[in-house]
Write a protein that holds these residues in place. Structure first.
Motif, short mmCIF file in Angstrom:
data_model
loop_
_atom_site.label_atom_id
_atom_site.label_comp_id
_atom_site.label_asym_id
_atom_site.label_seq_id
_atom_site.Cartn_x
_atom_site.Cartn_y
_atom_site.Cartn_z
N TYR A 35 0.78 -1.10 0.07
CA TYR A 35 -0.05 -0.12 0.00
C TYR A 35 0.88 1.25 0.01
CZ TYR A 35 -3.51 -3.15 1.56
OH TYR A 35 -4.74 -4.38 1.48
N GLN A 37 0.94 4.97 1.38
CA GLN A 37 -0.05 6.09 2.23
C GLN A 37 0.41 7.31 2.25
OE1 GLN A 37 0.44 5.14 6.66
NE2 GLN A 37 -1.98 5.51 6.97
N PRO A 39 -1.11 11.67 3.06
CA PRO A 39 -1.92 12.49 3.85
C PRO A 39 -3.02 12.58 3.03
CG PRO A 39 0.26 13.47 4.16
CD PRO A 39 0.43 12.36 3.16
N GLY A 40 -2.82 13.02 1.70
CA GLY A 40 -4.25 13.57 0.85
C GLY A 40 -5.01 12.40 0.40
N GLN A 41 -4.48 11.06 0.15
CA GLN A 41 -5.23 9.96 -0.53
C GLN A 41 -5.10 8.87 0.52
OE1 GLN A 41 -6.50 10.08 -3.44
NE2 GLN A 41 -5.81 12.15 -3.62
N GLY A 42 -4.82 8.84 1.67
CA GLY A 42 -4.72 7.77 2.71
C GLY A 42 -4.12 6.55 2.08
N LEU A 43 -4.84 5.27 2.25
CA LEU A 43 -4.23 4.03 2.10
C LEU A 43 -4.76 3.72 0.66
CD1 LEU A 43 -4.39 1.83 5.10
CD2 LEU A 43 -2.42 2.25 3.92
N GLN A 44 -3.62 3.44 -0.23
CA GLN A 44 -4.14 3.05 -1.63
C GLN A 44 -3.40 1.85 -1.88
OE1 GLN A 44 -3.15 6.94 -3.91
NE2 GLN A 44 -5.06 6.47 -4.62
N PHE A 45 -4.17 0.71 -2.31
CA PHE A 45 -3.68 -0.40 -2.65
C PHE A 45 -2.81 -0.54 -3.98
CE2 PHE A 45 -3.61 -5.13 -2.83
CZ PHE A 45 -3.93 -5.28 -4.39
N LEU A 88 4.76 6.86 2.44
CA LEU A 88 4.99 5.84 3.21
C LEU A 88 4.51 4.56 2.57
CD1 LEU A 88 5.99 4.82 6.07
CD2 LEU A 88 3.79 4.99 6.83
N LEU A 90 3.75 0.68 2.82
CA LEU A 90 3.26 -0.35 3.93
C LEU A 90 3.23 -1.66 3.18
CD1 LEU A 90 0.50 1.81 5.85
CD2 LEU A 90 2.84 1.34 6.53
N LYS B 9 -13.34 13.46 7.09
CA LYS B 9 -11.56 13.33 6.85
C LYS B 9 -11.23 13.47 8.25
CE LYS B 9 -8.06 14.64 3.93
NZ LYS B 9 -7.55 15.15 2.59
N TYR B 86 -9.47 3.55 9.62
CA TYR B 86 -9.74 3.09 8.53
C TYR B 86 -10.79 1.78 8.47
CZ TYR B 86 -5.57 5.40 7.08
OH TYR B 86 -4.65 6.57 6.91
N THR B 97 -9.32 -1.59 -1.54
CA THR B 97 -8.68 -0.69 -1.04
C THR B 97 -9.32 -0.33 0.30
OG1 THR B 97 -9.88 1.21 -2.04
CG2 THR B 97 -7.85 0.70 -3.02
N PHE B 98 -8.90 0.48 1.30
CA PHE B 98 -9.42 0.76 2.37
C PHE B 98 -10.03 2.12 2.31
CE2 PHE B 98 -6.98 -1.26 6.08
CZ PHE B 98 -6.43 -2.24 5.32
N GLY B 99 -10.84 2.59 2.98
CA GLY B 99 -11.46 3.91 2.92
C GLY B 99 -10.19 4.83 3.15
N LYS B 100 -10.65 6.21 3.05
CA LYS B 100 -9.54 7.32 3.09
C LYS B 100 -9.17 7.70 4.53
CE LYS B 100 -10.17 9.18 -1.45
NZ LYS B 100 -9.01 8.77 -1.99
#
Lengths: 115, 108
Positions: A35, A37, A39-45, A88, A90, B9, B86, B97-100
């Motif tokens: 993933y 990570q 701040p703007g997009q959060g966690l992206q697979f 980051l 992960l 958020k 999350y 994917t996870f939520g934001k």
């Protein structure tokens, strides 16, 4: 049981370079996911590997690639780095059994900074 | 399309107040929903999953199939609850994917 480990923990690279990140899953876990990570997009697979095969892939350009070895360890590679790749990264591993969903165990992450 | 939405958020509440972090999903079939938490300078970790029906650190989450929601609730917030939360369908596995995420801040 040792947790998921990632190396290196911090990395600074220059635009245009490439980078390889490494992940060692928990013993017995054959699924490894990556993933990004921010701040703007959060966690992206990014992608998931199982038994050395890429099982799923997220919506990232082809500059992002990965692989898994027979011992379940995994690497991800980013070529032609861009400033926006700073994040980051992960790694997560999980136990797998057909038909059941097990929780992901996350590593501490690799902090990549592209300058 | 299958997706999960965390509409807030940032959520700031005072210590002792109730907390509700929202999660809505659009999903075919019966998802197994999870909540993950990331405390400052710690790893992302599982908080709870809906099939276990547990209460972890005072948090509970009920899967509402009619409203397609899986909100995380706690009756009395504590300062140590400040973290990123999350929501994840199927635990984030299988390429989903996870939520934001929602950044929860508990004010003293």
């Amino acid at each position: 049981k040792a947790g998921v480990t990632q190396t290196p923990r911090y990395l600074i690279k220059t635009r245009g370079q490439q980078v390889t990140l490494s992940c060692s899953p928990i013993s017995g876990h054959r699924s490894v996911s990556w993933y990004q990570q921010t701040p703007g997009q959060g966690l992206q697979f990014l992608f998931e590997y199982f038994s050395e095969t890429q099982r799923n892939k997220g919506n990232f350009p082809g500059r992002f690639s990965g692989r898994q070895f027979s011992n379940s360890r995994s690497e991800m590679n980013v070529s032609t780095l861009e400033l926006g790749d700073s994040a980051l990264y992960l790694c997560a591993s999980r136990y797998t059994l057909a038909g059941l969903t097990y929780e992901q165990y996350f590593g501490p992450g690799t902090r990549l900074t592209v300058t | 399309a299958q997706r999960v939405t965390q509409p807030e958020k940032l959520l700031s509440v005072f210590k002792g107040a109730p907390v509700e972090l929202k999660c809505n999903y659009s999903y075919s079939g019966s998802p197994e929903l999870f909540w993950y938490v990331q405390y400052s300078r710690q790893r992302l970790q599982l908080l709870l999953r809906h099939i276990s029906r547990e209460s972890i650190k005072g948090f509970t989450a009920d899967l509402n199939k009619g409203e397609t929601s899986f909100h995380l609730k706690k009756p009395f917030a504590q300062e140590e609850d400040s973290a990123m939360y999350y929501c994840a369908p199927r635990g984030g596995a299988d390429g989903l994917t996870f939520g934001k995420g929602t950044h929860l801040i508990i004010q003293p």
